[in-house]
Design a protein around this motif. Structure first.
Motif, PDB file in Angstrom:
ATOM      1  N   HIS A 434       0.844  -1.195   0.000  1.00 29.28           N
ATOM      2  CA  HIS A 434       0.000   0.000   0.000  1.00 29.28           C
ATOM      3  C   HIS A 434       0.882   1.248   0.000  1.00 29.28           C
ATOM      4  N   GLY A 439      -2.605   3.599  -4.656  1.00 29.90           N
ATOM      5  CA  GLY A 439      -3.995   3.883  -4.321  1.00 29.90           C
ATOM      6  C   GLY A 439      -4.657   4.831  -5.308  1.00 29.90           C
ATOM      7  N   TRP A 442      -5.180   2.988  -8.666  1.00 28.02           N
ATOM      8  CA  TRP A 442      -6.249   1.999  -8.511  1.00 28.02           C
ATOM      9  C   TRP A 442      -7.616   2.665  -8.509  1.00 28.02           C
ATOM     10  N   LEU A 443      -7.744   3.786  -7.814  1.00 28.65           N
ATOM     11  CA  LEU A 443      -9.033   4.471  -7.745  1.00 28.65           C
ATOM     12  C   LEU A 443      -9.480   4.930  -9.132  1.00 28.65           C
ATOM     13  N   ALA A 475     -16.200  -1.576  -4.966  1.00 24.03           N
ATOM     14  CA  ALA A 475     -14.838  -1.063  -4.776  1.00 24.03           C
ATOM     15  C   ALA A 475     -14.864   0.187  -3.910  1.00 24.03           C
ATOM     16  N   PRO A 477     -13.596   2.882  -1.612  1.00 23.91           N
ATOM     17  CA  PRO A 477     -12.309   3.332  -1.066  1.00 23.91           C
ATOM     18  C   PRO A 477     -12.412   3.886   0.356  1.00 23.91           C
ATOM     19  N   ASN A 490     -19.235   6.684  -0.359  1.00 19.32           N
ATOM     20  CA  ASN A 490     -18.549   6.142  -1.535  1.00 19.32           C
ATOM     21  C   ASN A 490     -19.321   6.418  -2.809  1.00 19.32           C
ATOM     22  N   TYR A 494     -17.563   8.380  -6.002  1.00 21.64           N
ATOM     23  CA  TYR A 494     -17.519   7.880  -7.377  1.00 21.64           C
ATOM     24  C   TYR A 494     -18.296   8.795  -8.318  1.00 21.64           C
ATOM     25  N   SER A 513      -7.002  11.819  -8.988  1.00 27.98           N
ATOM     26  CA  SER A 513      -6.978  10.690  -8.059  1.00 27.98           C
ATOM     27  C   SER A 513      -5.638  10.608  -7.341  1.00 27.98           C
ATOM     28  N   VAL A 517      -4.739  11.588  -2.978  1.00 27.33           N
ATOM     29  CA  VAL A 517      -4.111  10.736  -1.972  1.00 27.33           C
ATOM     30  C   VAL A 517      -2.685  11.189  -1.639  1.00 27.33           C
TER      31      VAL A 517
END
Length: 819
Positions: A434, A439, A442-443, A475, A477, A490, A494, A513, A517
């Motif tokens: 991770h 992250g 992936w998002l 999915a 997050p 969530n 999205y 994205s 993070v």
């Protein structure tokens, strides 16, 4: 196809130009249309001459455009700063003051382990920051001080414990004020999963020593309560005499591992929360990962099998993920076995990102014919204004999204009974499995996959809502409890991501994205710069690079990105397939246009005809022609094959019949002339079968000749028979002559002409329709009109066909003399 729009033609043709341009292949940019009216034998129309647009001069971004982007960037940073300021009042990770020096915790580790009789290994102690997710969950769920969930400082060292007679890793988690919060003695790294499962557990001799490290003066432990976690036996002991409710949680793992942790809340409340968590763990933590993993693998395999996959961008992002994961693994102090385990994890992490991104981007591209992205230019070093705008938009929107997520965490910390099941940051920030880069990619990739799927299944206005709901379920997050609130949060996240991808493009979605993070991690690392200098550089550096590259792109001319980039190979194949389908549709329309638009009305005769096109452009044809003497000529034929050459031969045959038929000629003579035409201009692979007959409408006399077409059927006095007319097809083979057969068609009788597509059609069991079945159908239809005969025959044929698609064109022509 333009005629419905331009008839009746009028001088104000300007509104038609966008429609004309939309029909042009490639939709070229034009600066002018030269239009004039045209009158041709086929009717009035318009003639358009396209004048290509002159190359636009290099255009730099104006100061106003740059100013607007900088304002948007400033607003995004301000939103993040506001969210960070609120998070520092409530969120444990960001409420943490400056950490003491690392030597302080090394000293504390030596102090608390001094009385255990430990013999240390030669390696030096290892320090790392870790999160306290379980304590944060319990503190929030029980309404206790959320500071109990602040990050921990882990100190680990290999040690020999006399009570267990073994060497393993002894890890103690310290709170920031230096108090021990958890003690673990177990195999480290991958070896814990392959420990000796037959050896007895050593919880009893070690529990007394470990629990003494976690109790403060005046505290003691009460009666134990048994439970289990993940199938492993565990025990809970209430802590008596403490200032706040607390309990000890002890678990023994197979192979002799022991872990004892001090957690907030009394035993009953702790057990209740754990039971509630276990009841939802399968639904929330097992089902979604398994479903999305299977879905990604299946989608990747399907796209690969169909040749719809592009691997370049996925390989690049997967390589970046692999490099960052490997660097995080190499940064730790590992034994050779642990280093190998870390490398395997890094490879799996990079492979997962490769699979997710390749599947998501390829599926979205394959579902959107007009898909284009500045990411193609960016990853090939062509940074221009479009890419610069996308990067700056991504940073601005990502910063705003990061501020919104911090605001959400602050709100959850302030509301009773609402908490995050995971900390704001996973510590260490850069782990092998991770880290923020993984992250963020992936998002964005999951949003792409879900967006591509919902675009195939739902109407355009339903796509954002369906994508957001699927992402929230499969999915998520954000790990928020209770589950309903987490689902809503969530869903909203999205929905924002889908809007970013649809409105600003793929580059902006990926940048936003990543920024969402990276910025919180950079803020945490900046707060503890002495502990996390490398983490700060690795998180703040990419964000700063996005901004610099965006500004550089804005200052470059448009021509940097003007040249067309070569799309991925699978996109070129899809474009070629679409072009072929479009041209096949044109061919099919041309084929339909070559057929008579209506059956002529002839006194004393009943005529019916129908041609059913197959999935590809074929070559069935029929025509009704009159010569100057009033004789009716009927042609029924079939050009072998499919596609362009077939359609060309069909057009040549129709044109030849139109020009050759005249009084005084026999059908056999016309067939010979058509044969020469096809041999002269057709493909050597194409040939045509053709039946040609001449009818005297007054007397009923018929002259017929046949060139390889299925024999016509004569329906006479309730009986059906074939008129045997052998002959070679046109356009191929040796020179030949054709015979004319003359006969009289009495009133009430009929001739039926069928192409081979009728008799050769297979059902689901590969059984052909055959030559005998049409005879039986026609015998059951005495005295019926031509249209009824046609309908009965085709209805029986369709019943035989079932759910299958006809592989070839099917044509039926019925010529009946009225009674």
């Amino acid at each position: 196809s333009l005629l419905p729009w331009v008839q009746p033609l009028h001088p104000g043709v300007q509104p038609l130009l966008p429609r004309v341009q939309a029909l042009l292949p490639g939709r070229p940019s034009c600066r002018a249309f030269e239009i004039r009216r045209a009158k041709k034998p086929c009717g009035a129309g318009i003639v358009c001459k396209i004048v290509p647009a002159a190359p636009a001069p290099d255009r730099m971004q104006t100061p106003d455009e740059i100013r607007r982007l900088l304002i948007a960037l400033g607003l995004g940073v301000a939103a993040f700063a506001g969210g960070l300021g609120l998070a520092r009042t409530r969120v444990p990770d960001y409420r943490l003051d400056q950490l003491p020096a690392q030597s302080t915790f090394l000293q504390r580790y030596a102090e608390v382990t001094r009385g255990l009789g430990i013999r240390w290994a030669e390696e030096e102690p290892r320090l790392a920051l870790s999160d306290a997710a379980r304590d944060a969950q319990l503190a929030d769920a029980l309404g206790l001080d959320s500071s109990l969930g602040r990050p921990r400082i882990q100190v680990s060292r290999d040690a020999f414990l006399p009570a267990a007679n073994d060497v393993r890793e002894l890890t103690i988690d310290f709170s920031p004020d230096g108090r021990p919060r958890a003690v673990r003695w177990q195999q480290h790294g991958w070896r814990r999963y392959f420990a000796d499962f037959t050896r007895p557990n050593v919880l009893e001799p070690l529990f007394a020593s470990f629990s003494g490290l976690l109790l403060t003066p005046g505290e003691s432990i009460g009666q134990e309560r048994s439970t289990s976690v993940g199938g492993a036996p565990a025990r809970i002991y209430p802590i008596l005499g403490g200032a706040a409710p607390a309990h000890l949680f002890a678990i023994e793992s197979p192979g002799g591992g022991v872990a004892v942790a001090r957690r907030p809340g009394d035993v009953d409340l702790g057990l209740a929360v754990m039971q509630r968590y276990r009841s939802l763990a399968f639904l929330q933590e097992v089902v979604p990962p398994v479903l999305r993993t299977l879905a990604v693998l299946l989608l990747f395999l399907v796209l690969t099998a169909r040749g719809r996959i592009g691997l370049a961008h996925g390989a690049l992002l997967g390589g970046v993920t692999l490099a960052v994961s490997a660097a995080a693994g190499l940064a730790g102090q590992w034994s050779p076995e642990e280093l190998a385990y870390a490398c395997v994890q890094a490879v799996l992490s990079g492979l997962w990102i490769f699979l997710v991104w390749s599947a998501g981007e390829s599926f979205l591209r394959a579902s959107d014919p007009g898909f284009s992205t500045s990411l193609d230019a960016l990853l090939r070093g062509r940074l221009g204004p479009r890419g610069g705008r996308a990067l700056l938009h991504g940073v601005a929107l990502g910063a705003g999204l990061a501020g919104l997520l911090l605001l959400l965490r602050t709100t959850a910390a302030a509301l009773p009974g609402v908490w995050f099941a995971e900390p704001a940051l996973r510590l260490p920030v850069f782990g092998v499995w991770h880290h923020p880069l993984r992250g963020g990619i992936w998002l964005a990739a999951m949003a792409l996959i879900l967006l591509g799927i919902t675009r195939r299944l739902f109407a355009a206005r339903q796509v954002p809502w369906a994508t957001a709901l699927a992402g929230a379920l499969l999915a998520p997050p954000l790990a928020i409890q209770p589950y309903v609130l987490g689902l809503a949060a969530n869903f909203a996240l999205y929905l924002i991501l889908v809007h970013l991808g649809s409105r600003y493009g793929l580059t902006t979605l990926l940048t936003a994205s990543l920024t969402a993070v990276l910025l919180p991690a950079a803020a945490f690392a900046a707060q503890h710069l002495a502990w996390l200098p490398g983490t700060f550089a690795a998180t703040a550096g990419p964000t700063a690079a996005f901004i610099v590259l965006g500004l550089v792109g804005l200052l470059r001319p448009d021509t940097v990105e003007a040249q067309r980039l070569q799309p991925p190979a699978f996109m070129r194949r899809i474009e070629e397939e679409r072009r072929l389908r479009y041209e096949m549709q044109l061919l099919a329309r041309m084929q339909e246009g070559l057929l008579p638009q209506h059956v002529p009305a002839v006194a004393g005769w009943d005529l019916a005809a129908r041609s059913i096109l197959a999935t590809e452009a074929g070559g069935d044809l029929y025509d009704f022609l009159f010569d100057d003497d009033g004789q009716l000529w009927i042609a029924v034929g079939d050009v072998a094959g499919h596609g362009y050459s077939c359609a060309i031969v069909q057009a040549m045959t129709t044109a030849a019949l139109t020009s050759l038929i005249r009084p005084g000629l026999q059908p056999s003579e016309v067939l010979l002339q058509v044969d020469r035409v096809i041999r002269r201009g057709g493909s050597p692979r194409n040939f045509a079968s053709l039946t040609l007959l001449r009818i005297d409408p007054q007397s009923g006399g018929v002259v017929i000749s046949n060139a390889g077409h299925p024999f016509p059927l004569l329906v006479l006095d309730g009986d059906v028979s074939e008129i045997v007319l052998p002959g070679l097809p046109l356009g191929k083979g040796p020179e030949r002559r054709y015979l004319d057969v003359t006969f009289h068609l009495p009133p009430g009788s009929a001739l039926v002409f069928c192409s081979d597509g009728l008799m050769e059609t297979m059902d689901g069991q590969e059984k052909p329709y055959g030559f005998d079945r049409p005879l039986e159908v026609l015998r059951r239809a005495p005295g019926t009109p031509a249209d009824a005969i046609l309908d009965l025959l085709l209805a029986d044929w369709r019943r035989h066909l079932g759910t299958e698609e006809p592989p070839d064109d099917t044509t039926v022509v019925v010529v009946k003399r009225s009674a």
